[in-house]
Write an enzyme that holds these catalytic residues in place. Sequence first.
Site, PDB file in Angstrom:
ATOM      1  N   ARG A   1      -8.279  -0.378   4.831  1.00  0.00           N
ATOM      2  CA  ARG A   1      -6.619   0.348   4.437  1.00  0.00           C
ATOM      3  C   ARG A   1      -5.746  -0.040   3.842  1.00  0.00           C
ATOM      4  NH1 ARG A   1      -6.070   4.445   8.145  1.00  0.00           N
ATOM      5  NH2 ARG A   1      -3.953   5.229   6.513  1.00  0.00           N
TER       6      ARG A   1
ATOM      7  N   ARG B   1       0.258  15.362  13.306  1.00  0.00           N
ATOM      8  CA  ARG B   1       0.752  14.386  11.695  1.00  0.00           C
ATOM      9  C   ARG B   1       0.704  15.906  11.505  1.00  0.00           C
ATOM     10  NH1 ARG B   1      -0.795   8.336   9.601  1.00  0.00           N
ATOM     11  NH2 ARG B   1       0.865   8.873   7.938  1.00  0.00           N
TER      12      ARG B   1
ATOM     13  N   CYS C   1      -4.612  13.254  12.783  1.00  0.00           N
ATOM     14  CA  CYS C   1      -4.807  11.867  13.122  1.00  0.00           C
ATOM     15  C   CYS C   1      -4.704  10.185  14.282  1.00  0.00           C
ATOM     16  CB  CYS C   1      -4.654  10.998  11.417  1.00  0.00           C
ATOM     17  SG  CYS C   1      -3.094  10.141  11.616  1.00  0.00           S
TER      18      CYS C   1
ATOM     19  N   LYS D   1       0.596  -1.066  -0.018  1.00  0.00           N
ATOM     20  CA  LYS D   1      -0.379  -0.276  -0.058  1.00  0.00           C
ATOM     21  C   LYS D   1       0.908   1.210   0.244  1.00  0.00           C
ATOM     22  CE  LYS D   1      -1.692   1.489   4.430  1.00  0.00           C
ATOM     23  NZ  LYS D   1      -0.713   2.739   4.250  1.00  0.00           N
ATOM     24  N   ASN D   2       1.752   1.625   1.001  1.00  0.00           N
ATOM     25  CA  ASN D   2       2.728   2.540   0.753  1.00  0.00           C
ATOM     26  C   ASN D   2       3.905   2.445  -0.093  1.00  0.00           C
ATOM     27  OD1 ASN D   2       1.067   2.884   3.326  1.00  0.00           O
ATOM     28  ND2 ASN D   2       2.604   2.476   4.945  1.00  0.00           N
TER      29      ASN D   2
ATOM     30  N   ASP E   1       5.357   0.491  11.736  1.00  0.00           N
ATOM     31  CA  ASP E   1       4.035  -0.281  10.913  1.00  0.00           C
ATOM     32  C   ASP E   1       3.888  -2.240  12.143  1.00  0.00           C
ATOM     33  OD1 ASP E   1       3.416   2.120  10.694  1.00  0.00           O
ATOM     34  OD2 ASP E   1       3.784   1.351   8.456  1.00  0.00           O
TER      35      ASP E   1
END
Length: 421
Positions: A400, A121, A116, A22-23, A308
């Site tokens: 997500r 952030r 968030c 995803k990133n 993460d």
Amino acid sequence: MQKFVIRGGRSLSGELRLQGSKNSALPIMAAALLCRDECVLRDCPALTDIYAAARILNFTGCKCTFSDNTAVIDPKEIVRTDIPESLMHEMRSSIIFMGAMLGRTGECVVSVPGGCELGPRPIDMHIAALEKMGVDISSEGGRIVCRIPKRKAHGAKLTLAFPSVGATENIILCAVTADGETVINNAAREPEICDLCGFLRKCGARIQGDGESRITVRGVEELHGCEYTVMPDRIAAATYLSMVAAAKGELILTNACVPETEPFLSVLEQTGCSIYTGKDKIYLRSAARLRAVRERIRTMPHPGFPTDAQAVLMAALTAAEGTSVFEENIFDCRYRHTDALVKMGADIQVLGKVAIVKGVKRLHGASVEATDLRGGAAMVAAALSAEGISEVTGISHIDRGYERIEDAVGALGGDLKRFGE
Ligand code: EPZ
């Protein structure tokens, strides 16, 4: 509202092919804006964040279609350079469209992503760097208005105060078609930065040093399109490995990026799990009971232990023998999963950036709510290892980042069902 109902206590065994990252996919989709012709991205994960990026591209006039994990982006016509607040708020990483849009059109209007679920952030490093590259940036009614008076940014020598992933990406995106040379000192070294640069190079960009802390970008006139395969998701790898370590069993991960997952694997190995790696495979056999990790697990920029993966490893260590200590150094609010784990019987004490996890015999099922992506995945991992039934709500956070997680867990023999509209 959808929820997962998980019957824990089954061991998990089998083989999984890892989804694309995803990133990586998100900044690469933004980068496609810089190209003059079609880009085809393979192994793009089918995730809500990726659909949000596709909506942003379509809003600007690019045509982005998505099917069978392939995104086809036709960026020939850009008709809008303002990204509406509603689209910006769908995902925080929409901020990387700023660098790409500036590189392509010399202007853009975006929104402040704001705080968030991981805490405040800020984007001060993004802004300071872009200003040094000749971008005028002002704030008008909560919108960030960016314009390059000469239409083209110019190269600059930049030193980041912290190796921010997003700031490094935004600078690279703005620099690839800028006039002259941009040097980024203390750049982020995350593998996803290298993947973005790999894509850009394939489109004709001139970038050196990605994966190291000094990146040099020499601006080119324009970029052409290309076909590119997104790298495998090292955080999804860490998640599924943690789930199997927690629930017990054996896992073969294929399409894995082994060297990039090493900072996580070297810590997981200390729990007594057997881990073997091949070229693009990771094999794990869980220990009968995990051991606590002796050294403090400090989250750090790559190649340190990834923030993460902190929550999912913590879920596995809640029932280990002994006490493990985590230190979260990247985000202020990244222990929000601990209350849910405690509700499931874990013994965790949070003191500022430190979390002390005393291993208990076993977790039990509970109703918990996911409040962020990786924290939600940690709740799923804990529920799979717990005795009894758990309900996890707030699963839009999990969607997500994990492609069809119920299919992946089901394929390993886990009992996880999705309910609701
Ligand atoms: C990326 O976020 C990832 N997101 C995150 O993954 C990941 O946790 C993070 O990098 C760190 O590895 C994407 O790639 C889409 P940063 P990013 O800029 O770019 C502070 C996930 O779960 N900072 O490296 O936003 C910031 O507040 C997500 O998949 C400033 O102070 O991370 C944070 O404390 C979550 N000013 C730290 O730096 C700035 O201008 C690291 O942020 C920029 C950042």
